[in-house]
Design an enzyme around this catalytic site. Sequence first.
Site, short mmCIF file in Angstrom:
data_model
loop_
_atom_site.label_atom_id
_atom_site.label_comp_id
_atom_site.label_asym_id
_atom_site.label_seq_id
_atom_site.Cartn_x
_atom_site.Cartn_y
_atom_site.Cartn_z
N PHE B 151 0.81 -1.22 0.00
CA PHE B 151 0.00 0.00 0.00
C PHE B 151 0.85 1.27 0.00
O PHE B 151 0.37 2.33 -0.37
CB PHE B 151 -0.94 0.02 1.22
CG PHE B 151 -0.25 0.31 2.52
CD1 PHE B 151 0.03 1.62 2.91
CD2 PHE B 151 0.14 -0.71 3.38
CE1 PHE B 151 0.68 1.89 4.10
CE2 PHE B 151 0.79 -0.45 4.58
CZ PHE B 151 1.07 0.85 4.93
N SER B 228 5.33 -7.03 4.11
CA SER B 228 5.85 -7.37 5.44
C SER B 228 6.67 -8.67 5.39
O SER B 228 6.56 -9.46 4.44
CB SER B 228 4.69 -7.54 6.42
OG SER B 228 3.99 -8.73 6.10
N CYS B 283 9.60 1.42 3.67
CA CYS B 283 10.49 0.36 4.13
C CYS B 283 11.91 0.89 4.31
O CYS B 283 12.76 0.23 4.89
CB CYS B 283 10.46 -0.84 3.20
SG CYS B 283 10.99 -0.46 1.55
N GLU B 384 9.09 -3.53 13.35
CA GLU B 384 8.77 -2.47 12.39
C GLU B 384 7.43 -1.83 12.79
O GLU B 384 6.39 -2.49 12.81
CB GLU B 384 8.66 -3.07 10.98
CG GLU B 384 8.42 -2.03 9.92
CD GLU B 384 8.55 -2.61 8.51
OE1 GLU B 384 8.10 -3.75 8.29
OE2 GLU B 384 9.10 -1.91 7.64
#
Lengths: 140, 484
Positions: B151, B228, B283, B384
């Site tokens: 996303f 992920s 990321c 994260e």
Amino acid sequence: MDLGTFGAILRFAMDWEQRAAEFYEQAARTGNEVLFQEMAGGARKRIGRLEQARREGVAEMILESITGLDGDAYTVALDPTADGAALLRQAQSLEESAARFYRDAAARLPIREVMRLFQRLGQEHESAGQRFGEAASQPG
Amino acid sequence: MEYGTLKNYIGGEWVASSSNEILDVHNPATDEVIARVPLSTAEEVNRAVTAAREAFQEWRETPPLVRSRYFFRLKALLEEHFEDLARTVTKEHGKIIDEARGEVRRAIENVEVAAGIPSLMMGYNAEDIAAGIDEDCVLQPVGVFCCVAPFNFPAMVPFWFLPYAVACGNTYVVKPSERCPISQSRLFELLDEAEFPPGVVNLVNGAKGVVDALLTHPDVAGVSFVGSTPVGKYIYATAAAHGKRAQCQAGAKNGLVVMPDAPLGPTVAAILTSAFGTAGQRCLAGSLVLAVGDVYEPLKARLVEAAARIKVGNGLDESVQMGPVVSRKSLERILGYIDKGLQEGARLLLDGRTVRVEGHPNGYFIGPTIFDDVRPEMTIAREEIFGPVLGIIHVPDFDAALEVLENIPYGNAASLFTASGKWAREFKYRLRCGNIGINVGIAAPIATFPFAGMKQSFFGDLHGQGRDAIQFFTDRKVVITRWF
């Protein structure tokens, strides 16, 4: 108006050129048509160059915050219905203010290509200001 | 509803999904529903893959020079619709318009590089490997590839893969994120306008069901994934079990090491962009500052002072410096991490939970948040968070900083801020991490370089972008020739 982002500075510059173009087009109707139309054309071209810079100059890895640039500091009151000499003085003031804005912004922009563009645009406005100054000092 | 119910693009046609499962897509700044996205069926996936398989032979026989012309047309269309695409990204994701423009620019850069396929795809040869025998290696396309997109860069990430795959002569299926699917629909309108032959590029909206159907489909040769770590592992394992090649770029916990000799002004600016750009949902976002020795106190003070001034709001407002996070669920997850940090003994220096944006009472906003007294074993130092939350760890020296980073399970990105070439070399040489920044807060490789990643941040061997992409999307065939 705090100009704290790359986009806010580019938007301000484009709006500024748009306003200048409209002012010169209106002013051209009252005299000095060639000079004012040339300046209006220059302002419209600069909008295109700024739009290109906004598209191509933006690099998400260096979108760092920008501080110390206030759009209100470059505002110039304009009255395109003023008489010939007053119009030239307004135009001179407008160009000097633009030159100052582009110089100040160039010193803060983190993206080199856009910084150089702003330096060039600052020089163009400085030259334009001088031309209006000379025109305003001509007798009659 | 601005964008209506999204359709799939299969075999060169826009097709409504027959699925009864439909999700709302929200503008995160307003909570308004701006589109609806169907969770397509396995049968619809099969139709897309079949269309791609049927288009493959003709497309692979199309000369690379001709294939590249489609990308020149696409590049012109992307430039023409640049601002509209950027605004779409902001509306569905929330990131500020400058960041959205940067994202679209990065997508275009990949199209520009892929347009060089006639050169990029050249093989190599050697004469006289034995008496009168020559050997050639040619690169050939493989078949149907697909991408499962995240996303956080809804326009850009599929373009790390699709242009290279298709330019190499493969055909393609994109599965956009169900949270931010609109940008890909807009991009596929442009792919359609560029007149790629039917079946060469396909779009199937959906969620896990679509992913599973792609991963198990016998006609899919390979998958590219960004998301992920748990999902990356799942996709890598499932793809491998079904004989497919896979490149899975996964989670991250990126450290920013600041040495005492780092110039504080530009360092603070770079850290702020890294930690709070895209509301921390990158990321490559730096989420841990490792302040070495005496730099700790002055760095902390300047970071907090500067972060407190960041203007949070609707990303379409040019003066805004940080937008909302993507969903209410994400917001709640981030708030949960802040609670966890407090429970484990970290100290809040800047609390973003109190931020309110005028005129946007329902937006998913959280301000920049900074924790001090973070210890390496804390949850907020290891997991994260994917939000605008930065932790500061005070370390005595360079080696201690490296030790903290090495013990983090991820190896996506890390940055060092210093005036010393010696420390810079040590950092890039020793650290097991894919993307290294030296005085750069976001070490984002451009299109001609691979987007690297190590440890739990990447599963596979060939990365997205650059030469890796060409390798991933081709087979090497060796031909040994002797003429009697």
